[in-house]
Design a protein around this motif. Structure first.
Motif, PDB file in Angstrom:
ATOM      1  N   ILE A 205       0.844  -1.189   0.108  1.00 17.45           N
ATOM      2  CA  ILE A 205       0.153   0.055  -0.273  1.00 17.45           C
ATOM      3  C   ILE A 205       1.047   1.359  -0.114  1.00 17.45           C
ATOM      4  N   SER A 206       0.532   2.343  -0.835  1.00 17.08           N
ATOM      5  CA  SER A 206       1.312   3.522  -0.929  1.00 17.08           C
ATOM      6  C   SER A 206       0.344   4.670  -0.904  1.00 17.08           C
ATOM      7  N   PRO A 207       0.724   5.581   0.146  1.00 16.34           N
ATOM      8  CA  PRO A 207       1.497   5.823   1.037  1.00 16.34           C
ATOM      9  C   PRO A 207       0.884   4.661   2.354  1.00 16.34           C
ATOM     10  N   THR A 208       1.798   4.569   3.211  1.00 18.20           N
ATOM     11  CA  THR A 208       1.594   3.874   4.438  1.00 18.20           C
ATOM     12  C   THR A 208       1.119   4.606   5.763  1.00 18.20           C
ATOM     13  N   SER A 209       1.092   5.925   5.414  1.00 12.62           N
ATOM     14  CA  SER A 209       0.625   6.953   6.394  1.00 12.62           C
ATOM     15  C   SER A 209       0.076   7.886   5.818  1.00 12.62           C
ATOM     16  N   GLY A 210      -1.033   8.756   6.486  1.00 12.75           N
ATOM     17  CA  GLY A 210      -1.608  10.152   5.812  1.00 12.75           C
ATOM     18  C   GLY A 210      -2.957  10.299   6.560  1.00 12.75           C
ATOM     19  N   LYS A 211      -3.682  11.103   6.023  1.00 15.56           N
ATOM     20  CA  LYS A 211      -4.677  11.601   6.744  1.00 15.56           C
ATOM     21  C   LYS A 211      -6.338  11.320   5.763  1.00 15.56           C
ATOM     22  N   ALA A 212      -7.313  11.312   6.472  1.00 13.49           N
ATOM     23  CA  ALA A 212      -8.572  11.097   5.892  1.00 13.49           C
ATOM     24  C   ALA A 212      -8.818  11.909   4.520  1.00 13.49           C
ATOM     25  N   GLY A 213      -9.194  10.997   3.570  1.00 16.69           N
ATOM     26  CA  GLY A 213      -9.402  11.699   2.293  1.00 16.69           C
ATOM     27  C   GLY A 213      -8.131  11.586   1.336  1.00 16.69           C
ATOM     28  N   ASP A 214      -7.063  10.972   1.816  1.00 22.10           N
ATOM     29  CA  ASP A 214      -5.723  10.821   0.990  1.00 22.10           C
ATOM     30  C   ASP A 214      -6.321   9.720   0.080  1.00 22.10           C
ATOM     31  N   SER A 215      -5.532   9.733  -1.180  1.00 16.72           N
ATOM     32  CA  SER A 215      -5.667   8.817  -2.164  1.00 16.72           C
ATOM     33  C   SER A 215      -4.556   7.692  -1.644  1.00 16.72           C
ATOM     34  N   VAL A 216      -5.045   6.258  -1.591  1.00 20.35           N
ATOM     35  CA  VAL A 216      -3.950   5.134  -1.258  1.00 20.35           C
ATOM     36  C   VAL A 216      -3.977   4.072  -2.352  1.00 20.35           C
ATOM     37  N   SER A 217      -2.844   3.752  -2.818  1.00 20.42           N
ATOM     38  CA  SER A 217      -2.853   2.622  -3.671  1.00 20.42           C
ATOM     39  C   SER A 217      -2.363   1.538  -3.197  1.00 20.42           C
ATOM     40  N   ILE A 218      -3.242   0.362  -3.961  1.00 25.02           N
ATOM     41  CA  ILE A 218      -2.801  -1.021  -3.178  1.00 25.02           C
ATOM     42  C   ILE A 218      -2.675  -1.723  -4.291  1.00 25.02           C
ATOM     43  N   THR A 219      -1.653  -2.614  -4.318  1.00 30.60           N
ATOM     44  CA  THR A 219      -1.081  -3.410  -5.405  1.00 30.60           C
ATOM     45  C   THR A 219      -1.081  -4.879  -4.830  1.00 30.60           C
ATOM     46  N   GLY A 220      -1.507  -5.814  -6.024  1.00 35.98           N
ATOM     47  CA  GLY A 220      -1.407  -6.949  -5.790  1.00 35.98           C
ATOM     48  C   GLY A 220      -2.014  -7.941  -6.943  1.00 35.98           C
ATOM     49  N   VAL A 221      -2.716  -8.921  -6.770  1.00 35.34           N
ATOM     50  CA  VAL A 221      -3.425  -9.515  -8.087  1.00 35.34           C
ATOM     51  C   VAL A 221      -4.754 -10.071  -7.629  1.00 35.34           C
ATOM     52  N   ASP A 270     -12.163 -14.854   0.328  1.00 32.13           N
ATOM     53  CA  ASP A 270     -11.661 -14.978   1.640  1.00 32.13           C
ATOM     54  C   ASP A 270     -11.007 -13.455   2.014  1.00 32.13           C
ATOM     55  N   LEU A 271     -11.101 -13.232   3.192  1.00 32.89           N
ATOM     56  CA  LEU A 271     -10.648 -11.742   3.493  1.00 32.89           C
ATOM     57  C   LEU A 271      -8.826 -11.931   3.429  1.00 32.89           C
ATOM     58  N   THR A 272      -8.352 -10.818   2.935  1.00 30.13           N
ATOM     59  CA  THR A 272      -7.143 -10.768   2.886  1.00 30.13           C
ATOM     60  C   THR A 272      -6.545  -9.668   3.448  1.00 30.13           C
ATOM     61  N   THR A 273      -5.419  -9.728   4.408  1.00 26.92           N
ATOM     62  CA  THR A 273      -5.094  -8.802   5.180  1.00 26.92           C
ATOM     63  C   THR A 273      -3.934  -8.341   4.872  1.00 26.92           C
ATOM     64  N   GLY A 274      -3.718  -6.882   4.550  1.00 29.69           N
ATOM     65  CA  GLY A 274      -2.447  -6.371   4.221  1.00 29.69           C
ATOM     66  C   GLY A 274      -1.663  -5.461   5.482  1.00 29.69           C
ATOM     67  N   PRO A 275      -0.689  -4.653   5.003  1.00 31.19           N
ATOM     68  CA  PRO A 275      -0.022  -3.769   6.121  1.00 31.19           C
ATOM     69  C   PRO A 275      -1.138  -2.722   6.720  1.00 31.19           C
ATOM     70  N   THR A 276      -0.396  -2.249   7.608  1.00 33.60           N
ATOM     71  CA  THR A 276      -0.967  -1.148   8.616  1.00 33.60           C
ATOM     72  C   THR A 276      -0.994   0.286   7.877  1.00 33.60           C
ATOM     73  N   PHE A 277      -2.103   0.788   7.735  1.00 40.63           N
ATOM     74  CA  PHE A 277      -2.276   2.200   7.419  1.00 40.63           C
ATOM     75  C   PHE A 277      -2.300   3.140   8.584  1.00 40.63           C
ATOM     76  N   THR A 278      -1.295   3.970   8.802  1.00 37.24           N
ATOM     77  CA  THR A 278      -1.389   5.156  10.073  1.00 37.24           C
ATOM     78  C   THR A 278      -1.842   6.235   9.966  1.00 37.24           C
ATOM     79  N   TYR A 279      -2.967   6.614  10.299  1.00 31.97           N
ATOM     80  CA  TYR A 279      -3.589   8.077  10.450  1.00 31.97           C
ATOM     81  C   TYR A 279      -2.901   9.098  10.943  1.00 31.97           C
ATOM     82  N   VAL A 280      -2.589  10.308  10.472  1.00 33.61           N
ATOM     83  CA  VAL A 280      -1.906  11.269  10.983  1.00 33.61           C
ATOM     84  C   VAL A 280      -2.598  12.395  11.298  1.00 33.61           C
TER      85      VAL A 280
END
Length: 683
Positions: A205-221, A270-280
């Protein structure tokens, strides 16, 4: 059959010789004592040493008749815990193989259903996997050197792994597979250990931290290209999916989300769990230190919730064209260290963290090292008149043109200018601005429709010196020693409360004299004015200055003779007074041209005039004991005109106005091509 003794003896002799020869041959034969070589592996992985013999290695050589491409699979059991290092080398040949991560790979440990390098027609691509602690890691980069002989295959490697947390670790070493032909299998038996599964993955996921309303990219298959079929949550709170491809999803961090794992379901998966996103939290600004400095100096910005990622902190100084980015040298959550950029000007510093709201500081004063003629452009480019009149309060400035201008510009920092002409409380269709002035805290302008004042340079109030004549025009104006004085025809209006109340007096002056263009000494003891009725190109005309010793009520001619004044052409900053001297720009009556304008100084309150410059000049301004004038150069005196220092100005320009603020001298310049610029330098 009977043999003779002679014949028997010959036969026995021959047999004896044969036995001896054979015996001799057996005695001379030697056996090669060299032992047969065996497979082995040596190296390191994640800081641990690898040293294995053939018993810990399992290798298979894949070869099919008619298929020139070969393959090698080697599995090494590293320890008693069952950790393993597995190599699969497709299209086996001597040379160097580069490992690269391609579409469909994953860094997630423990995922045995992720295909590595899955974009080739071959059933299985080259890979290296490391199994440890129940997790499987795939090498994502590195190189493998292969050497093949008739009896062995040697593999040297230096490769990199990355776990789900992003931690990188290396493995390097070599192994040798001896007598590989003995364990050959057809390529049809190659099995892909990592088939692609239908379950979606979260590689990153990119970025791994941000604020509400930010765009976050999730990559995988294995994502759905229908955005609504991808269900993404931030710590259990649903996020809006903006777009989706088979390998990338763009979402918006939800407003009510909190710090936690990003999860994903695609359709009924099934549910896939990814990295943590940190709200700043939003950043705040506390202080700027120091409050002034030169280009290249270090400035420390303190506050809260700054990013430790340098690139996520945007710091900009005031510049000529808009904002000027500064280099962030270091960053913590509460402190940013930046460098004052080249081209920075005095003005506020703006800070934005992670693309958030802009934080604005108070003015940072850029100290400009002084050298003779070191002028800096302010970025002002609108079309204006050649000659401009100006006034200042503190660091702010107001200016207008010299002859019926339709603009009135205000600036608080010298780098951004606002035209406040439309804010004036007059009929703009017929308005003519005459003069501008200030008393140190309030701006004033006189016009053909009256007088107005402003405390902030933008909001204007019309004053009424004569309530019976609300639209009476004024030109001459003095603001000295707490007194505001203006003239119109034969009347003098004075105010000691910034124009709220007025006193009126009849001017006492010789008949036929029309006084205008007031000036006074610093204490307001003596007033001086021009007789505009006799400003004629006639050598017989008496061009004199008039003086008042009672603040403008009674006027008498001085004995000094002057010349023609250029106010009719808009050159209105032509008559000024310092504490002890008067200064005027005029041309001889016999040569009434702008080219003949020169600067003169009077001693004895206008009684005698002496030319003090041979330079064609268009403006003279006094600031206490400081006197400035300009044409093709900037001239300044700190001893009331006794001596002047000449300074060059930008090439090709002529000065048509001068102003001094708390920290800068400004010059209003024009050239023959019609360009108008404002330059400044520090005090």
């Amino acid at each position: 059959m009977k043999l003779s003794l002679k014949t028997l003896s010959k036969t026995l002799a021959m047999m004896l010789l044969l036995i001896m020869a054979v015996s001799s041959c057996k005695k001379d034969k030697k056996v090669d004592p060299t032992p047969t070589a065996t497979s082995s592996m040596a190296g390191t992985i994640d800081g641990k040493t690898i040293k294995l013999d053939a018993g810990a290695l399992t290798s298979t050589y894949y070869s099919t008749d008619g298929d020139a491409s070969k393959a090698l699979e080697t599995s090494a059991t590293l320890n008693a815990s069952g950790d393993k290092l597995n190599f699969f080398l497709n299209d086996l040949k001597s040379g160097i193989l580069a490992l690269t991560k391609k579409s469909g790979t994953s860094f997630n440990p423990g995922s045995h259903t992720i295909k590595i390098n899955a974009d080739s027609p071959s059933p299985v691509q080259s890979y290296v996997s490391y199994f440890s602690g129940g997790n499987t890691y795939f090498a994502y980069s590195g190189s493998i050197e292969i050497t093949i002989t008739d009896t062995s295959i040697t593999v040297k490697w230096s490769i990199n792994f990355k776990d789900a947390s992003g931690r990188e670790f290396n493995s390097a070493g070599s192994f040798t597979f001896v007598n590989y032909f003995a364990v050959t299998k057809p390529k049809s038996e190659v099995k892909d250990p990592t088939p692609v599964a239908a379950k979606p993955t979260i590689e990153n996921i990119s970025p791994t931290s941000g604020k509400a309303g930010d765009s976050v990219s999730i990559t995988g298959v294995n994502y759905s290209t229908t955005a609504s079929e991808n269900e993404v949550k931030f710590n259990g709170v649903a996020a809006t999916v903006k777009s989706a491809t088979a390998t990338r999803i763009i979402v918006t961090a939800p407003q009510t989300g909190t710090t936690g794992a990003v999860t994903l379901k695609v359709k009924n998966s099934d549910l896939t769990t990814g990295p943590t996103f940190t709200y700043v939290q939003p950043a705040t600004l506390t202080s700027i230190s120091p409050a002034s400095g030169k280009v290249g100096d270090t400035v420390i910005i303190t506050g809260t919730n700054f990013s430790t990622d340098l690139g996520q902190n945007s710091v900009k100084f005031t510049g000529v064209q808009g904002s000027l980015p500064a280099v962030v040298k270091s960053a913590t959550a509460t402190k940013l260290v930046v460098t004052v950029p080249q081209g920075a000007l005095t003005g506020p510093i703006t800070i934005s963290v992670r693309g958030g709201a802009t934080l604005t500081s108070s003015d940072f004063v850029v100290i400009i090292p002084q050298t003779n003629g070191d002028w800096q452009e302010t970025g002002f480019t609108p079309l204006i008149q050649n000659v401009n009149l100006s006034a200042s309060i503190g660091k702010t400035m107001l200016f207008t043109g010299g002859l019926a201008p339709n603009y009135l510009y205000y600036t608080s920092n010298g780098t951004s200018y606002a035209n406040v002409y439309n804010n004036l409380p007059f009929d703009l269709q017929t308005l003519q601005i005459h003069l501008v002035a200030s008393d140190g805290s309030t701006y004033y302008i006189t016009t053909n429709q009256g007088i107005a004042k402003s405390a902030d340079g933008t909001t204007w109030t019309k004053l009424l010196p004569d309530a019976n004549l609300p639209n009476q025009g004024f030109t001459g104006m003095v603001t000295r020693a707490g007194v505001l004085a203006i003239m119109s025809a034969t009347k003098l209006f004075t105010s000691t409360d910034k124009g709220d109340t007025w006193a009126t007096a009849e001017l006492q002056a010789p008949q036929g004299v029309s006084l205008d263009y007031l000036t006074s000494d610093a204490n307001g003891k003596y007033f001086y004015a021009i007789d505009v009725a006799h400003n004629l190109p006639d050598s017989l005309a008496k061009h004199v200055i008039y003086r008042s010793t009672n603040q403008g009520k009674t006027w008498n001619a001085t004995n000094g003779t002057t010349g023609i004044y250029a106010y009719a052409g808009g050159y209105q900053d032509f008559f000024k007074s310092s504490d002890n001297y008067q200064f005027a720009l005029f041309s001889p009556p016999s040569n009434n041209t702008l080219n003949a304008l020169r600067l003169y100084r009077s001693t004895g309150q206008g009684e005698a005039w002496v030319k003090i410059s041979d330079e064609q000049s268009f403006t003279v301004k006094t600031f206490g004991t400081v006197v400035t004038y300009g044409g093709t150069s900037f001239n300044i005196s700190v001893d009331q005109g006794t001596t002047f220092a000449k300074q060059t100005i930008p090439s090709g320009y002529v000065i048509g106005g001068i102003q001094k603020t708390e920290d800068f001298y400004y010059i209003f310049c024009f050239n023959t091509s019609g360009s108008h610029r404002i330059f400044r330098r520090g005090i």
